[in-house]
Structures are given as C-alpha cells and as structure tokens.
Design an enzyme around this catalytic site. Structure first.
Site, PDB file in Angstrom:
ATOM      1  N   GLU A 163       0.790  -1.281  -0.118  1.00 25.51           N
ATOM      2  CA  GLU A 163       0.142   0.207  -0.176  1.00 25.51           C
ATOM      3  C   GLU A 163       0.807   1.228   0.063  1.00 25.51           C
ATOM      4  O   GLU A 163       0.650   2.175   0.987  1.00 25.51           O
ATOM      5  CB  GLU A 163      -1.111  -0.010   1.265  1.00 25.51           C
ATOM      6  N   GLU A 268      -6.282 -10.775  -1.734  1.00 24.61           N
ATOM      7  CA  GLU A 268      -7.135 -10.635  -0.580  1.00 24.61           C
ATOM      8  C   GLU A 268      -8.510 -10.420  -0.834  1.00 24.61           C
ATOM      9  O   GLU A 268      -9.264  -9.196  -0.623  1.00 24.61           O
ATOM     10  CB  GLU A 268      -6.556  -9.054   0.211  1.00 24.61           C
TER      11      GLU A 268
END
Ligand code: GLA
Length: 376
Positions: A163, A268
């Site tokens: 991220e 995910e």
C-alpha cells in the site's frame, strides 16, 4: 459364522464413520477449489491465530480441503513479530510456516514494509522526534534480514511493500516516504532479495482497478525495473463489493500489470454486502434493504435476494479470473468463513457481513456453488 460376524462388525464400523456423521459426509462431498482450479491458479486463504493454535478445527479442516496457498492474516506483520527494537517473537509465524509446510501449501509472507500495524519505535526516537533516514534504513534492513532471512527457503513469496500508492497514483505520504524519500522502495526490495533470494517478491495494494492508481503502480514498478530491482509480482488485494469494481476496469489492470512482465495475484479477496460508513446517508446505502434497515441490515440473516446477488457476483468475478488464468497465478480469499472476516469490524465494528464462500458454520454457501460452476 465367525467370518460373517466380522463382516457385520466392519460394516457397522464403516457406517458409523461415514454414514452417521453428517459433518464428515458434508466435508467429503464439498468439491475442492484447489482441485477445480488446479490447472489455472492457486487458490488460497488468509489464516488467523485461532486457526493456527488449533481453536477452530472445522475451519482448519476446510483450509486443508479447499486451499493450496496460505497468507498470514496478521502473524507476520511488523507489530507482532518485532514489537520492540531487537525483540523478535516468531512463535506464531513459525507455527504458520510449519502448517503450510506440513500441508504442502504455497506459503506467502505478508508483509515486510507497510505503514500500518507497525510499532511507533520504528519511526521515532525516545523523545518522540522522527528518526532520521540513516536510522530508519538500518531498522528496515535489520527487520527484513531477520524476518525474511529466517524463512529463506521456506516462505515462497513475500509482499515486500504494501500500500505505497495513493488513489491518484502518487506515492503515499507514509513515514517511510517522509523520512527516507522514495529510495525506501528499491531498498526494501533489494534487502528482501538479499535476505530471501529464493522467494518471489511482490508489491501489494488495494483499489488497483482504479485508472489513476493503476497508472501510479505501473510507473512505480517500471521505475523499480529500470533500476534493476527484482519485482516478481503484483498483488491486487480485492476487497470488493456487490457493484464495485467494474470488472472491465479490473481487466484493464490485469492487462497493464501483465505487460510489465510480472505475475498477478488476487491477494485478499472478499465481497462485502454491507453499506460502507462513508456512504452513511440513506440515499447512498448499497441496497433497498439496507436503506430500510440501516448500517447493519443483515444481522439476523442474509435475504435470499442478496445471497443470490453475491453468488452471481462471485461467478462473474471468477469467470474473469478464469479467463485470465494465463496471467493470474493465485487467488487468495481474505479469510475462510464469514464469522472470522475482518469486515465484521471494518469500517465499523460489530456488524454482520457475508463476504466469503463459507458461512459462519463453515458450510459452503450459494456463492461457493457458483464459483465451482464457473469451470464446469
Ligand atoms: C490490508 C492488509 C491486510 C489486512 C487487510 C484488512 O488489505 O494488506 O493485511 O490488514 O487490510 O484486514
């Protein structure tokens, strides 16, 4: 007579093992995702501490039956592993790796460098001031060598950086960036490469279907490649909803990332059916039902209509993955069953979400059946 008696006893025994135990029967009848997609991509799940410590045997049984890849939901993050300077706790992560090895699974390390779930000492001095670039670089190096180095040859791949990119494609203003500048990105991958030369190295992020973010990640990876830094794959997280993202945008990102010559993982995956808190005003709630019932609309059960929408959405998503099976190497769910999903507590705690393929009792849902049908 004696022989007949033995046969009878054997038959009773077999019947009591297989026939009378509905759970055994159920488990044996589940088609297995890892088998169904064996020629296409690995199918994984994130596993949690409860499962690792044997407190959820039914979920563990499902993990073994359904998945050939695992991700650690939390146990390998900086906070639990390296809570204080020079203090490492590998008890849970050793257990995680041993579980993967014992079950011959693809073992992901998640993650090395992130701005969340990281203790404050990493970025700060004792007096609270920010660490300087030299200190932080040393801390990064030490952490990566200790953690990735420990599992060299056993962990198959690492999410090295998690991220790092904003929605507009610029680099996220984390303490890593503020203190070390953008040099932290190649350095993280280089340290990981030295500490775990046999592991694949990935960049992992959410909302990668968004055009500006997609372009930002393409720029980032190209830049790393131009510097001779090894990046083997991009993890598209996949915390999605019933309507978002538009799957054409996902396809565009798969194409753009694959043009970089890296592997692509859906790392995910979960599909929330709940309204998001930032959409709190009733007009924006996700479905007519939630407009009437508020922010936790399905606490007493999911209406059939939404169950069907979820199953259809999963079918469409897996059709897309299957179509791109030459580019996608793994699809990992973020959790095993609805009960344990982080989405019950995010972005608002104490709600009842239904994002995965198995229900709160580890039974396959309609969404599971529709995923299975994709390849039939
Ligand atoms: C991000 C992280 C994961 C996890 C999820 C939510 O996607 O990469 O490790 O924390 O958020 O649980």
């Amino acid at each position: 007579m004696q022989i007949q008696k033995s046969y009878l006893l054997l038959a009773i025994l077999l019947f009591s093992i297989v026939g009378c135990n509905p759970k055994t029967k159920q488990a044996e009848q589940n088609p297995s995702l890892k088998k169904i997609f064996k020629d296409d991509f690995k199918v994984g799940a994130a596993i949690n501490s409860q499962q690792l410590y044997g407190n959820e045997p039914e979920a563990v049984k499902l993990i073994k039956e359904q998945f050939n890849a695992i991700s650690p939901e939390n146990v390998l993050k900086w906070e639990p592993v390296n809570p204080r300077p020079d203090s490492f706790d590998f008890e849970s992560s050793d257990r995680y790796v041993a579980f993967g090895k014992a079950n011959k699974m693809f073992i992901l390390g998640h993650n090395l460098i992130w701005h969340k779930q990281i203790p404050s000492w990493v970025f700060h001095n004792n007096d609270g001031s920010l660490a300087d670039a030299k200190q932080l670089k040393q801390r990064m190096r030490n952490h990566i060598f200790k953690v990735a180095g420990r599992y060299q040859g056993r962990i198959d791949a690492w999410d090295v950086v998690n991220e790092a990119v904003n929605a507009d494609g610029s680099l996220r203003q984390t303490n890593w960036l503020k203190i070390m500048g953008k040099e932290y990105l190649p350095l993280a991958f280089q340290y990981a490469d030295s500490a775990a030369p046999d592991a694949e190295l990935y960049y992992n992020d959410f909302d990668l279907y968004k055009p500006a973010k997609r372009q930002g990640v393409v720029r980032l990876i190209k830049n790393l490649q131009d510097q001779g830094v090894r990046v083997d794959g991009i993890g598209m997280q996949g915390h999605w909803g019933l309507n978002v993202p538009d799957l054409q945008q996902v396809q565009k990102s798969i194409d753009a990332f694959s043009d970089l010559g890296v592997k692509i993982m859906i790392s995910e995956l979960d599909i929330t059916v709940l309204p998001r808190t930032k959409d709190m005003n009733a007009a924006n709630l996700a479905t007519g039902y939630s407009m009437v019932h508020g922010l936790d609309p399905y606490k007493n059960g999911l209406p059939d209509s939404i169950q069907t929408r979820l199953a259809n959405r999963y079918a469409a998503i897996f059709k897309l993955f299957h179509k791109n099976r030459d580019k996608i190497s793994r699809v990992t769910f973020w959790g095993v069953n609805n009960k344990d999903s982080w989405l019950n507590n995010w972005p608002k705690s104490g709600r009842t979400d239904y994002p995965l393929l198995f229900d709160r009792n580890n039974q396959p849902k309609a969404a599971f059946d529709s995923v299975v049908k994709v390849v039939e």
